[in-house]
Design an enzyme around this catalytic site. Structure first.
Site, PDB file in Angstrom:
ATOM      1  N   GLN A  75       0.785  -1.224   0.000  1.00 38.15           N
ATOM      2  CA  GLN A  75       0.000   0.000   0.000  1.00 38.15           C
ATOM      3  C   GLN A  75       0.821   1.280   0.000  1.00 38.15           C
ATOM      4  OE1 GLN A  75      -2.524  -1.827   3.283  1.00 38.15           O
ATOM      5  NE2 GLN A  75      -4.098  -0.810   2.092  1.00 38.15           N
ATOM      6  N   ARG A 132       3.361   0.113  12.877  1.00 33.76           N
ATOM      7  CA  ARG A 132       2.987  -1.184  12.317  1.00 33.76           C
ATOM      8  C   ARG A 132       3.169  -1.141  10.802  1.00 33.76           C
ATOM      9  NH1 ARG A 132      -2.360  -3.078  10.455  1.00 33.76           N
ATOM     10  NH2 ARG A 132      -2.394  -5.350  10.472  1.00 33.76           N
ATOM     11  N   HIS A 176       0.312  -9.454   4.408  1.00 32.99           N
ATOM     12  CA  HIS A 176      -0.753  -8.449   4.343  1.00 32.99           C
ATOM     13  C   HIS A 176      -1.360  -8.529   2.935  1.00 32.99           C
ATOM     14  CE1 HIS A 176      -2.262  -4.663   6.432  1.00 32.99           C
ATOM     15  NE2 HIS A 176      -2.881  -4.646   5.277  1.00 32.99           N
ATOM     16  N   ASN A 221      -2.416 -10.504   8.377  1.00 32.21           N
ATOM     17  CA  ASN A 221      -3.370  -9.425   8.532  1.00 32.21           C
ATOM     18  C   ASN A 221      -4.740  -9.922   8.076  1.00 32.21           C
ATOM     19  OD1 ASN A 221      -4.183  -6.514   8.769  1.00 32.21           O
ATOM     20  ND2 ASN A 221      -4.659  -6.857   6.609  1.00 32.21           N
ATOM     21  N   GLU A 222      -5.751  -9.696   8.899  1.00 36.51           N
ATOM     22  CA  GLU A 222      -7.140 -10.008   8.543  1.00 36.51           C
ATOM     23  C   GLU A 222      -7.285 -11.366   7.871  1.00 36.51           C
ATOM     24  OE1 GLU A 222      -9.084  -6.738   6.528  1.00 36.51           O
ATOM     25  OE2 GLU A 222      -8.763  -5.384   8.211  1.00 36.51           O
ATOM     26  N   ASN A 363      -8.601  -5.632  13.846  1.00 37.84           N
ATOM     27  CA  ASN A 363      -8.862  -4.406  13.088  1.00 37.84           C
ATOM     28  C   ASN A 363     -10.345  -4.122  13.253  1.00 37.84           C
ATOM     29  OD1 ASN A 363      -6.247  -4.750  12.293  1.00 37.84           O
ATOM     30  ND2 ASN A 363      -6.693  -5.167  10.136  1.00 37.84           N
ATOM     31  N   TYR A 365     -13.525  -1.336  12.702  1.00 36.36           N
ATOM     32  CA  TYR A 365     -13.975  -0.089  12.079  1.00 36.36           C
ATOM     33  C   TYR A 365     -15.360   0.356  12.509  1.00 36.36           C
ATOM     34  CZ  TYR A 365      -9.786  -0.070   9.303  1.00 36.36           C
ATOM     35  OH  TYR A 365      -8.475  -0.021   8.937  1.00 36.36           O
ATOM     36  N   GLU A 432      -5.858  -1.846  13.740  1.00 34.53           N
ATOM     37  CA  GLU A 432      -6.376  -0.835  12.826  1.00 34.53           C
ATOM     38  C   GLU A 432      -7.684  -0.301  13.378  1.00 34.53           C
ATOM     39  OE1 GLU A 432      -6.836  -2.140   8.758  1.00 34.53           O
ATOM     40  OE2 GLU A 432      -4.808  -2.965   8.664  1.00 34.53           O
ATOM     41  N   TRP A 475      -5.341   3.409  11.715  1.00 33.80           N
ATOM     42  CA  TRP A 475      -5.209   3.158  10.289  1.00 33.80           C
ATOM     43  C   TRP A 475      -5.683   4.401   9.583  1.00 33.80           C
ATOM     44  CZ3 TRP A 475      -2.689  -0.326   7.554  1.00 33.80           C
ATOM     45  CH2 TRP A 475      -2.873  -0.309   6.150  1.00 33.80           C
TER      46      TRP A 475
END
Ligand SMILES: *[C@@H]1O[C@H](CO)[C@@H](O)[C@H](O)[C@H]1NC(C)=O
Ligand SMILES: *[C@@H]1O[C@H](CO)[C@@H](O)[C@H](O)[C@H]1NC(C)=O
Ligand SMILES: *[C@@H]1O[C@H](CO)[C@@H](O)[C@H](O)[C@H]1NC(C)=O
Ligand SMILES: *[C@@H]1O[C@H](CO)[C@@H](O)[C@H](O)[C@H]1NC(C)=O
Length: 540
Positions: A75, A132, A176, A221-222, A363, A365, A432, A475
């Site tokens: 990213q 991170r 990731h 990740n996730e 993570n 949201y 995140e 994040w």
């Protein structure tokens, strides 16, 4: 009735993929920004309100708690074919004409590979205590397995050393969404059990080369969203799915691949942890964990059906990984609904997975309403969504969703309390948390400040209420190439203009707010008056 895909609810601007909801075009979607106030009047205010409105400061958290922010390799780094790096499945996906990427990709991204020195200075100036980031497997080991790329090694060594020189803790993710493409070509990547061995060898290189300085490792990740987005819905890398599920992928099998991929990720994670504990732990004294995307689900109504639907949503999203990690097996409801499509663990595998973590990464949201959709269990062919048999909404009776998340900090408190009670209060890092806003150049990201203020306050409540949460990462540090929609939305504390050759970083209001907090100031913020304290709020 078809199940309503969760990602269509959360990222409606990617809805050209979503066959099950009315698709607004982008122009209409941007209008919804201005309908935001209306949205907030329409949603059930009993739930979407701040749980916390008080002033608080860094010192209110324990000393050993860490605050940071983060990014991931694909990213921000760019330089995708430089110094020996090879393509990952995310490069391939981004170059495959994903509509929501609007022709963009991470070839240059924030040019982090070249700008890391100034970025680390910015990280230090912001006062972050931890950072991170992820290692690009295909930069470190371009053939997927075998020889290490010395240029890649040097880059990450220097990156880590510079963070440490500024007193910033590196928290490193190994995977990731970016398996080397060469392994996907060779044996299908994570759909094959062969991936486990290659992942462990890669982890071994990372522990050996960086573990004298890196104490916090996250394998995946996730893990849950990688399996769902990548292999059921097909709108995150590697973009696999099958009709009638997902979004017009050319390859894949939504009925079995997500379960297989999650299974192999769990096995790979457990093997990497075993390796760390046997070979490195005594010398390096670090910690290894796994990360998932964790929503909080509220029942849409208080009927038994919806209460069960919310529980089922938690089991399918979080329990899918947390239950094996804590108890050694998938939740009963998943095994029942997925039948022989969900793989079984051998006794040995189950024992090796159970307890194979020093912390869990979450993570988080937002919060969603879960509504029973048991009728989907009558479909002959089912994917994970159909097995879950839940429909989601952000609000009640309201299909207009703003491009930003409803601020529901109480959901974070409830989620952390749930993990505390259901899974034995393991150490947790919120890896995140942040607010999605249009990536449009405004530095006055007041909604992001309000969001962060509310969620960090909720976190403080949760910690005071006994949650074993040990750290929090906003994040994202910079505006970067987002997994769902590329450069369309942004979460960054720093704005990056992707059309400017220099890719200059500009601090947003949120960067200044977070820096003030980290420097020990009392923070309070403008609380919009449509957010009122409600009866659910816990008091401090
Ligand atoms: C900071 O906030 C606390 C409450 O968290 C309050 O008691 C204190 O007076 C505030 N200090 C300043 C300097 O505003
Ligand atoms: C998915 O895999 C299952 C089990 O191998 C098979 O029965 C089914 O036909 C496959 N579906 C597609 C779309 O390939
Ligand atoms: C950018 O988005 C924000 C919402 O975060 C909005 O308030 C602002 O007006 C937008 N600016 C432009 C130039 O479109
Ligand atoms: C605080 O912890 C207690 C005990 O685990 C729990 O019953 C309560 O719901 C928690 N409060 C919140 C707001 O999570």
């Amino acid at each position: 009735m078809k199940p309503l895909n969760l990602h269509c609810v959360i990222f409606p601007h990617t809805c050209q993929y979503c066959p099950f909801i009315t698709c607004h075009n982008r122009k209409t979607m941007s209008k919804t920004v201005f309908l935001l106030v209306i949205f907030h009047l329409l949603v059930d205010v009993r739930f979407f309100v701040y749980g916390v409105v008080d002033e608080y400061r860094r010192d209110d958290f324990p000393d050993e708690f860490v605050f940071g922010s983060g990014t991931s390799a694909y990213q921000v780094e760019g330089a995708v074919l430089e110094d020996g790096r090879s393509f990952s499945i995310w490069d391939t996906f981004a170059h495959s004409g994903v509509p929501s990427y609007h022709g963009k990709n991470g070839d240059i991204a924030c040019d982090g590979y070249h700008k890391y020195k100034e970025d680390i200075q910015l990280i230090a100036d912001t006062g972050l205590e931890a950072y991170r980031f992820s290692i690009s497997w295909s930069r470190l080991i371009p053939s997927g397995r075998g020889s290490v790329n010395l240029k890649g090694l040097q880059f990450y060594n220097d990156f880590i050393n510079r963070l440490l020189a500024h007193g910033i803790e590196p928290h490193v993710t190994l995977h990731h969404f970016d398996l080397p493409q060469i392994l996907a070509d060779e044996y299908g990547g994570w759909t094959s059990k062969k991936s486990v061995k290659d992942f462990v060898a890669y982890a071994d290189v990372c522990f050996r080369e960086f573990g004298d300085r890196v104490l916090h490792w996250t394998t995946f990740n996730e893990g849950n969203m990688f399996a769902l987005g990548g292999y059921d819905y097909g709108f995150s890398p590697p973009g696999r799915c099958s009709f009638p599920f997902g979004f017009h992928c050319s390859k894949g099998n939504s009925t079995i691949e997500p379960y297989l991929v999650a299974h192999h990720s769990l096995l790979a994670h457990a093997s990497a942890v075993r390796l760390y504990r046997q070979k490195y732990k005594a010398m390096q004294h670090g910690f290894v964990g796994m990360n998932i995307l964790g929503f909080w689900f509220e029942p849409y109504t208080n009927t038994m059906e919806d209460v069960k639907a919310a529980q089922r949503a938690s089991d399918f999203y979080s329990g899918w990984f947390l239950n094996p990690l804590v108890n050694g097996d998938y939740p009963e409801i998943m095994k029942r609904n997925a039948g022989n499509r969900i793989p079984t663990f051998t006794k040995l595998e189950s024992e090796s997975i159970k307890g194979s973590f020093d912390f869990l990464g979450i993570n988080h949201y937002s919060t969603l309403y879960a509504k029973d959709n048991s009728i989907s269990l009558e479909m002959d062919t089912r994917d994970v969504d159909a097995d879950m048999a839940v429909r989601y909404t952000f609000g009640k009776g309201n299909e207009i969703i703003p491009p930003q998340f409803p601020v529901a900090p109480l959901g974070l408190q409830k989620l952390l309390n749930y993990v505390k009670e259901e899974y034995g209060n393991p150490p947790i890092y919120i890896h995140e948390n942040g607010q999605q806003l249009p990536h449009n150049g405004t530095l006055m990201d007041t909604p992001r400040v309000e969001y962060l203020h509310a969620y960090i306050g909720a976190l403080l409540d949760a910690v005071r209420n006994g949650s074993n949460t040990k750290g929090y990462f906003v994040w994202s540090f910079l505006d970067l190439f987002e997994v769902i929609d590329g450069y369309t939305s942004s979460y960054g504390l720093y704005y990056v203009d992707m059309d400017d050759k220099e890719l200059t970083r500009y601090p947003k209001l949120s960067a200044r707010w977070y820096a003030d907090f980290l420097k020990g100031k009392n923070v309070s913020t403008i609380i919009p008056n449509y957010m009122v304290k409600d009866s659910f709020s816990s008091s401090r």
